[in-house]
Design an enzyme around this catalytic site. Sequence first.
Site, mmCIF file in Angstrom:
data_model
loop_
_atom_site.group_PDB
_atom_site.id
_atom_site.type_symbol
_atom_site.label_atom_id
_atom_site.label_comp_id
_atom_site.label_asym_id
_atom_site.label_seq_id
_atom_site.Cartn_x
_atom_site.Cartn_y
_atom_site.Cartn_z
ATOM 1 N N HIS A 232 7.704 35.098 -32.977
ATOM 2 C CA HIS A 232 7.989 35.552 -31.810
ATOM 3 C C HIS A 232 6.962 36.784 -31.923
ATOM 4 O O HIS A 232 7.601 37.913 -32.634
ATOM 5 C CB HIS A 232 9.391 35.961 -31.620
ATOM 6 C CG HIS A 232 9.896 35.128 -30.557
ATOM 7 N ND1 HIS A 232 10.157 33.723 -30.824
ATOM 8 C CD2 HIS A 232 10.559 35.444 -29.434
ATOM 9 C CE1 HIS A 232 10.959 33.176 -29.733
ATOM 10 N NE2 HIS A 232 11.172 34.154 -28.931
ATOM 11 N N TRP B 139 10.396 41.078 -17.479
ATOM 12 C CA TRP B 139 9.937 39.735 -17.276
ATOM 13 C C TRP B 139 8.936 39.784 -16.298
ATOM 14 O O TRP B 139 7.660 39.574 -16.404
ATOM 15 C CB TRP B 139 10.776 38.857 -17.445
ATOM 16 C CG TRP B 139 11.191 38.484 -18.926
ATOM 17 C CD1 TRP B 139 10.986 37.264 -19.535
ATOM 18 C CD2 TRP B 139 11.931 39.303 -19.703
ATOM 19 N NE1 TRP B 139 11.730 37.330 -20.816
ATOM 20 C CE2 TRP B 139 12.334 38.549 -20.879
ATOM 21 C CE3 TRP B 139 12.777 40.488 -19.775
ATOM 22 C CZ2 TRP B 139 13.118 38.906 -22.206
ATOM 23 C CZ3 TRP B 139 13.510 40.952 -20.656
ATOM 24 C CH2 TRP B 139 13.746 40.351 -21.771
ATOM 25 N N ARG C 219 10.479 25.774 -31.806
ATOM 26 C CA ARG C 219 11.769 25.073 -31.375
ATOM 27 C C ARG C 219 11.332 24.493 -29.874
ATOM 28 O O ARG C 219 10.358 24.470 -29.488
ATOM 29 C CB ARG C 219 12.771 26.317 -31.382
ATOM 30 C CG ARG C 219 12.694 27.230 -30.434
ATOM 31 C CD ARG C 219 13.969 28.151 -30.294
ATOM 32 N NE ARG C 219 13.669 29.109 -29.237
ATOM 33 C CZ ARG C 219 13.930 30.464 -29.419
ATOM 34 N NH1 ARG C 219 14.515 30.960 -30.930
ATOM 35 N NH2 ARG C 219 13.831 31.336 -28.695
ATOM 36 N N ASP C 220 12.312 24.209 -29.493
ATOM 37 C CA ASP C 220 12.372 23.322 -28.219
ATOM 38 C C ASP C 220 12.005 24.478 -26.880
ATOM 39 O O ASP C 220 12.876 24.339 -26.000
ATOM 40 C CB ASP C 220 13.566 22.347 -27.824
ATOM 41 C CG ASP C 220 14.734 23.101 -28.053
ATOM 42 O OD1 ASP C 220 14.597 24.381 -28.305
ATOM 43 O OD2 ASP C 220 15.814 22.703 -28.068
ATOM 44 N N GLU C 221 11.134 25.285 -27.014
ATOM 45 C CA GLU C 221 10.753 26.211 -26.007
ATOM 46 C C GLU C 221 9.380 26.225 -25.936
ATOM 47 O O GLU C 221 8.626 25.292 -25.151
ATOM 48 C CB GLU C 221 11.425 27.558 -26.216
ATOM 49 C CG GLU C 221 12.624 27.486 -25.842
ATOM 50 C CD GLU C 221 13.491 28.798 -25.866
ATOM 51 O OE1 GLU C 221 12.890 29.556 -24.737
ATOM 52 O OE2 GLU C 221 14.446 29.394 -26.476
ATOM 53 N N ASP D 117 6.397 32.143 -26.240
ATOM 54 C CA ASP D 117 7.608 32.966 -26.920
ATOM 55 C C ASP D 117 7.481 32.483 -28.487
ATOM 56 O O ASP D 117 7.508 33.323 -29.483
ATOM 57 C CB ASP D 117 8.751 32.765 -26.156
ATOM 58 C CG ASP D 117 9.252 31.203 -26.320
ATOM 59 O OD1 ASP D 117 8.507 30.261 -26.322
ATOM 60 O OD2 ASP D 117 10.466 30.859 -26.346
ATOM 61 N N GLU E 7 11.893 36.842 -34.075
ATOM 62 C CA GLU E 7 12.513 37.041 -32.843
ATOM 63 C C GLU E 7 13.485 38.182 -32.848
ATOM 64 O O GLU E 7 13.743 39.137 -32.057
ATOM 65 C CB GLU E 7 12.975 35.866 -32.587
ATOM 66 C CG GLU E 7 13.830 35.800 -31.116
ATOM 67 C CD GLU E 7 14.286 34.438 -30.770
ATOM 68 O OE1 GLU E 7 14.416 33.552 -31.544
ATOM 69 O OE2 GLU E 7 14.300 33.984 -29.652
ATOM 70 N N ASP F 90 7.882 38.283 -22.962
ATOM 71 C CA ASP F 90 7.155 38.557 -24.206
ATOM 72 C C ASP F 90 5.747 38.829 -24.201
ATOM 73 O O ASP F 90 5.364 40.002 -24.955
ATOM 74 C CB ASP F 90 7.295 37.072 -24.998
ATOM 75 C CG ASP F 90 8.609 36.607 -25.115
ATOM 76 O OD1 ASP F 90 9.401 36.663 -24.000
ATOM 77 O OD2 ASP F 90 9.124 36.101 -26.316
HETATM 78 C C1 BGC Z 1 12.948 33.100 -25.471
HETATM 79 C C2 BGC Z 1 12.333 34.599 -25.427
HETATM 80 C C3 BGC Z 1 12.519 35.251 -24.010
HETATM 81 C C4 BGC Z 1 14.060 34.942 -23.617
HETATM 82 C C5 BGC Z 1 14.750 35.309 -22.479
HETATM 83 C C6 BGC Z 1 14.189 33.246 -25.287
HETATM 84 O O1 BGC Z 1 14.801 32.106 -25.493
HETATM 85 O O2 BGC Z 1 12.413 32.934 -26.880
HETATM 86 O O3 BGC Z 1 11.343 35.120 -26.191
HETATM 87 O O4 BGC Z 1 11.897 36.027 -23.465
HETATM 88 O O5 BGC Z 1 14.777 33.603 -24.191
HETATM 89 O O6 BGC Z 1 15.662 34.954 -21.945
#
Ligand code: BGC
Length: 876
Positions: free
Chosen positions: A774, A542, A472-474, A468, A750, A481
Site C-alpha cells: 500500500h 479522499w 486482495r479483492d480490492e 490501493d 498498509e 491513497d
Molecule cells: C483500502 C484503502 C482505502 C480504505 C478506505 C481500504 O480497504 O485498501 O487503502 O483508502 O479502505 O476505507
Amino acid sequence: MTTPSFEASPTTDTATKVTALRTADDSGLVATPLPEPRLSWSLTGDRPGVLQHAYEVQVAADRSFTGAVSSGEVESGAVTDHPWPAGPLGSREVRHWRVRVRTDVGWTQWSQPARVEAALLDAGDWTARPVHVPSDRGRTSPGPVPLLRREFDLPAEPVSARLYVTSLGVHRTGVNGRPVSGELLEPGWTSYPNRLLYATYDVTGLLSPGRNALSAAVGDGWYRGHLTWHKNRDVYGDTSALLAQLEVTLADGGTVTVVTDDRWRGGYGGLLAADLYDGCARDLRQEPHGWRLPGFDDRDWERAAVLPLPAGLTQRAHPPVRVVQVIRPELSTLPDGTIAVDAGENVTGVLRLRADGPAGGTVTVRHAEVLDDDGRLLTGILRGARATDEYTLSGGTAELEPEFTFHGFRHAEIDASPGVTVEHVEVAVMAGDLRRIGEFHCSDDRVNALYANVVRSQRGNFLAVPTDCPQRDERLGWTGDIMAFAPTACATFDSRSFLDSWLTDLGIEQRPDGAVPLVIPDVDLGELPPMDLPFAGTTAGWGDAATVVPTALFDAYGHRSLLGRHYATMRAWVDFTAGRLDDDGTWSGNAQLGDWLDPAAPPEDPARATTDSAYVATAFVAHSARLLADAARELGRSDDAERYAELHRRTAEAAWRKWGGHARTTQTGCALALEFGIAPAAERAAVGESLAALVRANDGRIATGFLGTPFVLPALSGSGHTAEAYRLLLNTECPGWLYQVERGATTMWERWDAIRPDGTIDTEKAGTMLSFNHYAYGAVAAWLYGSVAGLRATSPGYRTIEIAPRPGSALTSASASIATPYGTVSVAWSVRGDTLTVDAELPPGTTGRFLPPEGLHSAQPVTGLGSGRHRLVLRG
Ligand code: BGC
C-alpha cells in the site's frame, strides 16, 4: 544610436540544442488522440547559464517545412505545454513540427522534426462495431474466454497499416499469429460507459500479400470480472466484445479496411477462466491449434454478433501495462513435494514456468505476499481473491503463463501432479510502464531500502489506475491513497499522463453536487462496515484527491493546460465541502474515514483515530480551498482566487477556534495545523514546538495515519525541528518507517504494524485488512527528495529550483536526481568533519538558489545559479 553594420547577422546559439520534442501524449503509440497537441521540448548543451527567452514552432505537412505554419516568436522561458500553432489535425492526418528557441545568446538551430499522426478523432471514423461470441453473452461466472478471428486477403504488398483496437473486457490481439504489441490488460480501466480507450498500432510489418488473419482473445477484466470484496461481476456489462478496425494502404495505391463485423467467427480455446482476482485456468489439450493463423478451420465456430458502438472512444494517451522486469526467484522443495517460490521482493505480476509431463498432468500455482508460521502461504489476507493459476498439460514440454490476471506476491507454491516436472520458473513483474525519473540515495542503507520499497509500491500499484493494493479483492482506485502519495509519485515516475487520465474519470464520475466517490473508477462498494459512510461514500482527505492530484501534477510538470482541464472538478469539490460547513464554519456533521489507520486506532476500526476526524475534515476543507485559490491565480481567475483564499482563511480560523487546543495534542493535529495554514502566524512556532515535543515524548515513533503521514516530516523541518524529523524517519521501533524495513519489508505496508514486534501477523484482529503493498505511507519519499537531499521545485515544472539540503542525524551524505521537463536536476551533499560539500547540476533553461542548512553553517543563501554544475563548500 548605433551605426548599422554590414557584418551584422542574427546572433546564434550553436552550443544549445533543442531536443526531446514531445506532445502531451505518453502512450508510445503511433498516433495521438489530441487534435491540437500541446508541445514540449528540452534544451541540451554544455554552455553554462542557458536561459530560454523565446521560441518559435513550425508545423508543416512534410519534413521540408515548405509552407509551414509558424507560431511566430513567442516570448516564454517555459519548455512545456505550448499551444499547437496550426489548425487542428483531422483524423489520420500526419504533420511534422520543429522548434527553435532564442536563448540568452541567440537563436538555436531548428530541432530535428517530430512527427504527429492523429488517431480516429471522431465516432464517425469507426465503421467497425464491437463483436462477440453469441454463446458467451450473459455468462454469470468466470468461464471460457471467447476467441474471435477473421481472415482476409491483401492483393498487394502493404506499405502502411494501422490497427485501431479496443474491447469490452481485456484483449490480446494478434496478426498472423504474432501479438500486435507487448501491452497487457488493454484497454486498461476507465469509466467505461463514458470513456473507452483504444490503441493505435502500426502493424505494417505483420501483414503480407495474400491471406492474413486477425485474432483476439477477450478476457473478463474489470469490465465483466470480479470487482470489490463483494466480488460483484458484470459491473459494466455481461458481454465481452472486440472492436477493431484495420486500415491498410497497399503498394499499388489501393486500400483495404477490415473491421469487426458479423463476418468474424467466434469460439473457445484452452483458457477456461480468467479473472483479475482469482487467476486463470488453462487446459492446453483444448487449445485450438493455429487459430490465430490463416487457414484455420473455423467452420464450427459461431458467427459473431454485433453490438452498438460504445460512447466516448478515445485513444489512450498514457503508458500501457507491460512486463517491466523479470526476476529469477529462489526455489525450494517443501516436505510434501510442493515447490516454494521466493521472488525476494514483493511484486505485482505473474509466474511463468516451463513444465513437462503427460497429457492431463496438472500444475497449480498459488500466490501470497507473506508466509505463515509454518512457512506456507498466508492466503487469508487475500480475502476473496483466489490468486491461483491452474494448467492442464497436453503432453510434453509447455511454457505456462496466465493471461488476463495479475497477482500481488512475493511467495508462490507450485503443485504438480505425478509425472509432471517443473523445469524453469521466472517472475514477470507487471506495471504501468511509466518512465522512472527520480533517484535517491544516502549514507544510511536502511533509508535506501525504505526508498526502494516506496518505488516498488508505486510500480506495483500504478497498474491501469492508481490502486490501493495489488493482491486482495480490492485493487481499486482509492482516492485517499493517491491523495497522500501524489507528490512522491510525481517525482519518482513520470506520472503526468497516467494520473491525468485517472483525473479525467474522476471529473466524469464526480457527482452533480461535487461529491467525489471513494474509488475512481466508481464502483458500488455497498456497505463499508463498521462505518456509516457519508454522502454515498464521500469523505475528507479522499475527495481531496480532486485538488491535491492536479496540484501535484502541475507542480512537477508545469502543464497549465492540465490544471485548466481539471479546474472545474477541483472547484466543484471545494464547493461541495464548503456547503457541508456548519454555522461555526467547521465540517463536523458527518462520519469520516479521518486519519485512517493511525497506529493507535483500534485495529478493527481504523477510522477511530486519535485526531478528531471533524478537525481533520475541516483542515482539509481549508487546504483544498487554498490549493484551489492557487490554481485560480495560475489560471488568471482572480475572482475565484480571492473567494477561495477567503474560504481558506475563514475555515482555518474556525478550525483553530474549535480545535486549537486539541490539534496540539497529536502529531497529525500539529502537522495539519502547520502545513495547511490552520495555526495563526503568531502560534506557528509554538505548534512546531508541540509537534517536536510529541515526537520526543513518543521516543521518535510515528503516530499518524493516511492523512497525517505525508505532512508530519515537512511540518517538523519547516518549523525548524529537523532533528525530530530525522528521529521519526530513522526510528526503528514499532511504529515507524525503518521498523518495517528492519522487519524485512520490500514494499510499503498498509498498517504500521502489519508484522508485530514479536514477529507474528495479527490477521484476525486486523479483520484481514492487511496488505503488504500500500503506497500511502510511502509519501515519506517526497521529504527524502525535498529535504534530506534538498531538491525542490520552486516554480511549476522545476523552472526554478531550490537546493536546500538538510543534513541531520548520523547521515554523512545524500543525493537525489529528478529528470524534470527541463532535463535532469541533481544534488549531492556530503559532510566530512565540519565541512559540508554540495554538488548540484541544473539543466538548461532553469535557475536555482542555494539555501544553506539552518544552524549548522553560517553561510548565506546563494541566488541566481544558472544551468550547469555548481559546487559549494561550507565550513561550520
Ligand atoms: C483500502 C484503502 C482505502 C480504505 C478506505 C481500504 O480497504 O485498501 O487503502 O483508502 O479502505 O476505507
